[in-house]
Write an enzyme that holds these catalytic residues in place. Structure first.
Site, PDB file in Angstrom:
ATOM      1  N   CYS A  34       0.841  -1.202  -0.191  1.00  0.00           N
ATOM      2  CA  CYS A  34      -0.082  -0.148  -0.181  1.00  0.00           C
ATOM      3  C   CYS A  34       1.014   1.338   0.122  1.00  0.00           C
ATOM      4  CB  CYS A  34      -0.783   0.000   1.089  1.00  0.00           C
ATOM      5  SG  CYS A  34      -2.243  -1.216   1.060  1.00  0.00           S
ATOM      6  N   HIS A  36      -8.345   4.247  -2.324  1.00  0.00           N
ATOM      7  CA  HIS A  36      -6.939   3.817  -2.117  1.00  0.00           C
ATOM      8  C   HIS A  36      -6.660   3.086  -3.475  1.00  0.00           C
ATOM      9  CE1 HIS A  36      -3.285   2.398  -0.423  1.00  0.00           C
ATOM     10  NE2 HIS A  36      -3.852   1.415   0.219  1.00  0.00           N
ATOM     11  N   CYS A  96       0.390   2.687   6.291  1.00  0.00           N
ATOM     12  CA  CYS A  96       0.442   1.249   6.703  1.00  0.00           C
ATOM     13  C   CYS A  96       0.669   0.419   5.544  1.00  0.00           C
ATOM     14  CB  CYS A  96      -0.470   0.741   7.675  1.00  0.00           C
ATOM     15  SG  CYS A  96      -2.082   0.847   6.937  1.00  0.00           S
TER      16      CYS A  96
END
Length: 402
Positions: free
Chosen positions: A91, A358, A388
Site C-alpha cells: 500500500c 485507495h 501502513c
C-alpha cells in the site's frame, strides 16, 4: 549531499474500481501516461532532464506488468533517455517510489526524477499477483498470516475503538473530502482522464458521499466477521495475541478504504536542475523512513515509521503542521494519533481514502501532493505523510514547504 526538491505533482481523479466505474475503460498505462504527460506540459519540461520514472504498482501482472513505467514514458512522448521502473511495497508503493526517486537525487546519481504510482483495481483485482505469504501454508502459518481486515479489527479491539467511533471518523472523511472539492482545494493537482477521442471520462473523485452520516454507516454489516470465524483467521490472530479474548469485528465497507483506479506523479530534482529547467521548488524532502513491524497485527507501523523519519530530521511530532495518514481502515489514523499524541484536527484535513479511495500503487504519491497543496493553501511549513503496509511495514516522508 544534494537536497531533493519537489517541483510539481499531479494526479488523476479516483474512479470506482469496478467494471461500472468511470475509469474502467482506461488501461493502467493510459492512467500513467496521463499524469506523465501533464507533468511535462504544465512545466514545459525538457524530459531529457529526467533520468528515471519510478512508479508504485502493487499488482504488477497483466496490463500492469512488463515494466509499465518505461512503457508509459514512451507512450507519453518522453525522451528516449528517460528510464522507468516499477516497485512494490504494497500500500505504500507510491510514497516509496517518491522516496526512491528523491534518494537518487540526494545521492548525486540523478539530477531530476519522477516518483509516483498507478493502480487500475477495476481491471487488475487485488491479490492478482498471488504470493507465498497468503498461499503457502508453511509460510502463512509460521508468520500467523491473516487478511488485513482481521488485523484492522484486532487493532480496534486491542485499543478499544468502538464501531460508533470508527463510523464517525469515516463520515468525517467524506465531509472533509466533499468540502475540499467544493472549495477547489484539489483543482491544482487534478488531471482529467480522457478517452481516445479526447472526451472526459472522469474529472472528480467518484466515491465521495457528501451526505454520509454515522447513522447510515451503522446499517452496514461487519465485513470480516465470517472470514474470521469460518476461515479460522480469528483463531490464528489470537494465537499471536493470546491476551485478546475475542476479536470485535467493527470494520466494514463504509469505514474502510474504497477500491478505486488512479495514478499520480511527482517531479523531484536538485536545486540546480530546477533552475536549469526554469522551475521553482515548492518543497524540500527533509527525511523519509521505512520500518518493519509485527506482521499479524500488521497495520500499526505508521507511527513507528513517522518517529524514525522525525528522528532523522531532528524533529518531534509536535513540530509538524499537517499529517496525511492513509485511511486503509478507520482504526489506522486513530491509532496513529494516540501513539504520537497528535490532534486529529491536523490529520487528513481534506478527507482520506475512506471517502476518496485507495488506488494501491498510487495513494502514497497522491497523499504527498495533497499535503504540499494544503501547506501552500494554509501558509504552513511542514507535513508528514505515512501509510501502513501489508506484512507489517510502514513508510513515512517529511516535507518542508519552500
Amino acid at each position: 549531499m544534494p537536497d531533493a526538491y519537489i517541483y510539481d505533482h499531479v494526479r488523476t481523479p479516483r474512479g470506482r474500481g469496478k467494471p461500472d466505474g468511470a475509469l474502467h475503460e482506461a488501461t493502467p498505462v493510459h492512467l500513467a501516461t496521463t499524469v506523465l504527460d501533464a507533468l511535462r506540459t504544465r512545466s514545459d519540461l525538457d524530459t531529457a532532464l529526467v533520468s528515471d520514472v519510478i512508479l508504485g504498482v502493487v499488482m504488477p501482472v497483466g496490463e500492469q506488468g512488463q515494466c509499465l513505467p518505461r512503457i508509459a514514458v514512451l507512450a507519453a512522448g518522453y525522451a528516449q533517455e528517460t528510464a522507468g521502473v516499477q516497485i512494490n511495497r504494497f500500500c505504500a508503493s507510491g510514497l516509496e517510489a517518491c522516496n526512491l526517486a528523491a534518494a537518487k537525487v540526494m545521492a548525486g546519481q540523478a539530477d531530476m526524477t519522477i516518483g509516483g504510482g498507478v493502480e487500475s483495481m477495476s481491471r487488475i483485482p487485488i491479490l492478482s499477483d498471488g504470493g507465498a505469504w497468503s498461499s503457502d501454508p508453511a509460510i502463512s502459518f509460521a508468520t500467523h498470516f491473516v487478511p488485513q481486515g482481521i488485523s484492522a479489527d484486532l487493532i480496534a479491539t486491542t485499543w478499544g475503538y468502538s464501531r460508533e467511533t470508527l463510523d464517525t471518523l469515516a463520515a468525517e472523511s467524506h465531509r472533509r473530502a466533499a468540502r475540499a472539492w467544493s472549495e477547489g482545494r484539489f483543482d491544482g493537482a487534478i488531471v482529467p482522464v480522457r478517452d481516445s477521442l479526447g472526451d472526459v471520462l472522469l474529472d472528480h473523485d467518484e466515491t465521495i458521499r457528501a451526505d454520509c452520516t454515522p447513522a447510515d454507516l451503522a446499517k452496514l454489516k461487519p465485513a470480516f466477521a465470517d472470514m474470521g470465524a469460518k476461515a479460522g483467521f480469528d483463531q490464528i490472530a489470537l494465537l499471536r495475541y493470546p491476551e485478546v479474548e475475542r476479536i470485535a469485528h467493527v470494520h466494514h465497507a463504509g469505514n474502510s478504504s474504497g477500491i478505486v483506479d488512479g495514478a499520480a506523479a511527482v517531479l523531484i530534482g536538485t536545486r540546480d536542475a530546477g533552475r536549469s529547467a526554469g522551475l521553482r521548488p515548492r518543497a524540500r524532502i527533509r527525511a523519509f523512513a521505512e520500518i518493519g513491524s509485527e506482521p499479524t497485527i500488521m497495520l500499526t507501523a505508521p507511527s513507528f515509521a513517522a518517529q524514525k523519519a522525525l528522528k532523522r530530521a531532528g524533529m518531534e511530532a509536535r513540530d509538524v503542521d499537517l499529517f496525511e495518514v492513509n485511511e486503509a481502515f478507520a482504526a489506522i489514523p486513530l491509532r496513529f494519533c494516540e501513539a504520537l499524541d497528535v490532534n486529529p484536527g491536523r490529520v487528513n484535513v481534506n478527507g482520506g481514502a475512506i471517502a476518496m479511495g485507495h488506488p494501491l500503487g498510487a495513494t502514497g504519491a497522491m497523499l504527498l501532493g495533497t499535503a504540499l497543496d494544503e501547506l501552500e493553501r494554509t501558509d504552513r511549513t511542514t507535513a508528514l505523510i505515512t501509510l501502513c503496509v501489508g506484512a507489517g511495514m510502514g513508510v513515512a516522508t517529511l516535507i518542508e514547504r519552500i
